[in-house]
Write a protein that holds these residues in place. Sequence first.
Motif, PDB file in Angstrom:
ATOM      1  N   LEU A 192       0.858  -1.172   0.000  1.00 18.89           N
ATOM      2  CA  LEU A 192       0.000   0.000   0.000  1.00 18.89           C
ATOM      3  C   LEU A 192       0.897   1.225   0.000  1.00 18.89           C
ATOM      4  CD1 LEU A 192      -3.067   0.569   0.231  1.00 18.89           C
ATOM      5  CD2 LEU A 192      -2.722   0.807   2.665  1.00 18.89           C
ATOM      6  N   GLY A 193       0.597   2.192  -0.832  1.00 16.95           N
ATOM      7  CA  GLY A 193       1.394   3.409  -0.863  1.00 16.95           C
ATOM      8  C   GLY A 193       1.297   4.158   0.458  1.00 16.95           C
ATOM      9  N   ARG A 194       2.334   4.952   0.739  1.00 15.42           N
ATOM     10  CA  ARG A 194       2.378   5.678   2.016  1.00 15.42           C
ATOM     11  C   ARG A 194       1.178   6.602   2.190  1.00 15.42           C
ATOM     12  NH1 ARG A 194       8.048   7.376   0.696  1.00 15.42           N
ATOM     13  NH2 ARG A 194       9.203   5.464   1.021  1.00 15.42           N
ATOM     14  N   TRP A 195       0.870   7.352   1.158  1.00 15.89           N
ATOM     15  CA  TRP A 195      -0.200   8.335   1.283  1.00 15.89           C
ATOM     16  C   TRP A 195      -1.560   7.664   1.416  1.00 15.89           C
ATOM     17  CZ3 TRP A 195       1.138  12.659   3.021  1.00 15.89           C
ATOM     18  CH2 TRP A 195       2.395  13.172   2.719  1.00 15.89           C
ATOM     19  N   ARG A 196      -1.744   6.561   0.722  1.00 12.45           N
ATOM     20  CA  ARG A 196      -3.014   5.842   0.862  1.00 12.45           C
ATOM     21  C   ARG A 196      -3.139   5.259   2.265  1.00 12.45           C
ATOM     22  NH1 ARG A 196      -5.227   0.923  -2.878  1.00 12.45           N
ATOM     23  NH2 ARG A 196      -7.316   0.901  -2.022  1.00 12.45           N
TER      24      ARG A 196
ATOM     25  N   VAL B 159      -6.076   6.220   4.937  1.00  9.01           N
ATOM     26  CA  VAL B 159      -6.937   5.212   5.574  1.00  9.01           C
ATOM     27  C   VAL B 159      -6.870   5.350   7.092  1.00  9.01           C
ATOM     28  CG1 VAL B 159      -7.189   2.737   5.982  1.00  9.01           C
ATOM     29  CG2 VAL B 159      -6.872   3.576   3.667  1.00  9.01           C
ATOM     30  N   VAL B 160      -5.668   5.461   7.631  1.00 11.26           N
ATOM     31  CA  VAL B 160      -5.514   5.592   9.087  1.00 11.26           C
ATOM     32  C   VAL B 160      -6.134   6.896   9.580  1.00 11.26           C
ATOM     33  CG1 VAL B 160      -3.825   5.810  10.951  1.00 11.26           C
ATOM     34  CG2 VAL B 160      -3.517   4.076   9.203  1.00 11.26           C
ATOM     35  N   ALA B 161      -5.928   7.979   8.853  1.00 14.47           N
ATOM     36  CA  ALA B 161      -6.499   9.271   9.261  1.00 14.47           C
ATOM     37  C   ALA B 161      -8.025   9.233   9.242  1.00 14.47           C
ATOM     38  CB  ALA B 161      -5.988  10.386   8.356  1.00 14.47           C
ATOM     39  N   GLY B 162      -8.608   8.566   8.250  1.00 14.18           N
ATOM     40  CA  GLY B 162     -10.067   8.461   8.211  1.00 14.18           C
ATOM     41  C   GLY B 162     -10.627   7.689   9.397  1.00 14.18           C
ATOM     42  N   VAL B 163     -10.002   6.581   9.728  1.00 13.47           N
ATOM     43  CA  VAL B 163     -10.475   5.798  10.875  1.00 13.47           C
ATOM     44  C   VAL B 163     -10.234   6.573  12.165  1.00 13.47           C
ATOM     45  CG1 VAL B 163     -10.137   3.665  12.183  1.00 13.47           C
ATOM     46  CG2 VAL B 163     -10.207   3.589   9.702  1.00 13.47           C
ATOM     47  N   TRP B 164      -9.075   7.227  12.261  1.00 10.70           N
ATOM     48  CA  TRP B 164      -8.785   8.004  13.463  1.00 10.70           C
ATOM     49  C   TRP B 164      -9.739   9.187  13.626  1.00 10.70           C
ATOM     50  CZ3 TRP B 164      -2.905   8.760  14.693  1.00 10.70           C
ATOM     51  CH2 TRP B 164      -2.360   7.540  15.056  1.00 10.70           C
ATOM     52  N   LEU B 165     -10.195   9.778  12.535  1.00 13.73           N
ATOM     53  CA  LEU B 165     -11.144  10.885  12.621  1.00 13.73           C
ATOM     54  C   LEU B 165     -12.458  10.402  13.240  1.00 13.73           C
ATOM     55  CD1 LEU B 165     -10.496  13.745  11.524  1.00 13.73           C
ATOM     56  CD2 LEU B 165     -12.204  13.296   9.789  1.00 13.73           C
ATOM     57  N   LEU B 166     -12.924   9.255  12.780  1.00 14.39           N
ATOM     58  CA  LEU B 166     -14.143   8.680  13.367  1.00 14.39           C
ATOM     59  C   LEU B 166     -13.920   8.289  14.827  1.00 14.39           C
ATOM     60  CD1 LEU B 166     -15.277   6.419  10.395  1.00 14.39           C
ATOM     61  CD2 LEU B 166     -16.238   8.609  11.106  1.00 14.39           C
ATOM     62  N   ALA B 167     -12.746   7.736  15.127  1.00 16.50           N
ATOM     63  CA  ALA B 167     -12.441   7.343  16.508  1.00 16.50           C
ATOM     64  C   ALA B 167     -12.328   8.560  17.420  1.00 16.50           C
ATOM     65  CB  ALA B 167     -11.153   6.535  16.540  1.00 16.50           C
ATOM     66  N   ALA B 168     -11.762   9.651  16.901  1.00 15.83           N
ATOM     67  CA  ALA B 168     -11.655  10.874  17.699  1.00 15.83           C
ATOM     68  C   ALA B 168     -13.037  11.439  18.010  1.00 15.83           C
ATOM     69  CB  ALA B 168     -10.803  11.908  16.967  1.00 15.83           C
ATOM     70  N   ALA B 169     -13.922  11.398  17.032  1.00 14.26           N
ATOM     71  CA  ALA B 169     -15.295  11.867  17.285  1.00 14.26           C
ATOM     72  C   ALA B 169     -15.978  10.974  18.320  1.00 14.26           C
ATOM     73  CB  ALA B 169     -16.081  11.874  15.980  1.00 14.26           C
ATOM     74  N   ALA B 170     -15.765   9.678  18.215  1.00 15.49           N
ATOM     75  CA  ALA B 170     -16.360   8.761  19.198  1.00 15.49           C
ATOM     76  C   ALA B 170     -15.775   9.003  20.584  1.00 15.49           C
ATOM     77  CB  ALA B 170     -16.127   7.312  18.777  1.00 15.49           C
TER      78      ALA B 170
ATOM     79  N   ALA C 196      -5.206  -2.731   1.733  1.00 16.98           N
ATOM     80  CA  ALA C 196      -6.072  -1.683   2.294  1.00 16.98           C
ATOM     81  C   ALA C 196      -6.776  -2.189   3.550  1.00 16.98           C
ATOM     82  CB  ALA C 196      -7.089  -1.232   1.257  1.00 16.98           C
ATOM     83  N   VAL C 197      -7.177  -3.445   3.560  1.00 14.44           N
ATOM     84  CA  VAL C 197      -7.831  -4.013   4.745  1.00 14.44           C
ATOM     85  C   VAL C 197      -6.821  -4.147   5.881  1.00 14.44           C
ATOM     86  CG1 VAL C 197      -9.123  -5.987   5.625  1.00 14.44           C
ATOM     87  CG2 VAL C 197      -9.550  -5.166   3.326  1.00 14.44           C
ATOM     88  N   SER C 198      -5.567  -4.437   5.548  1.00 13.11           N
ATOM     89  CA  SER C 198      -4.520  -4.482   6.570  1.00 13.11           C
ATOM     90  C   SER C 198      -4.316  -3.100   7.191  1.00 13.11           C
ATOM     91  CB  SER C 198      -3.213  -4.984   5.974  1.00 13.11           C
ATOM     92  OG  SER C 198      -3.349  -6.293   5.513  1.00 13.11           O
TER      93      SER C 198
END
Length: 150
Positions: free
Chosen positions: A55-59, A63-74, A117-119
């Motif tokens: 997986l490319g670095r930026w991708r 992915v991590v930033a998107g999940v972390w954004l949802l986790a931060a809101a939670a 991506a799933v990893s």
Amino acid sequence: MADTDWRGPGEHTQPFQPEFTGSFTAQGLIEPAEVAPPVEIPPQPLVVPGVAQYLGRWRFVLVVAGVWLLAAAAGAGLYYWWYHSLDKTMPVFVVLVYLVACTVGSLLTALVQSRPAVSAVSIALMSAPFASTAAAAVLYGGYVFGWISR
């Protein structure tokens, strides 16, 4: 009376010593079978054609930033609920369920093979409680330092 003269109830016994007469030879329980010639297995491809193995670095970062954004809101929402509730039992229970869901979700997504991506989602889910804690810490700091009115 000396210690060597004492005899307990029953007869005095001697240790068992088997007699080896050599009249028979030891036999194995399993008879040796004929050995088949080795079968050559053709080499299997380790890489599936058409599927990226990395997986490319930026991708990965996205992915991590998107999940972390949802986790931060939670995390911020759970801390807000805990801070303003009189009975803390339910918010604490929901935090426990959230932590278990993040852990189990991460372990289940880690089982998927050949999908980078799933990893990345698995890594993000395992570290999601960290993002939730960071967001709750920012909210806590806002309450303590008076940036947010109660």
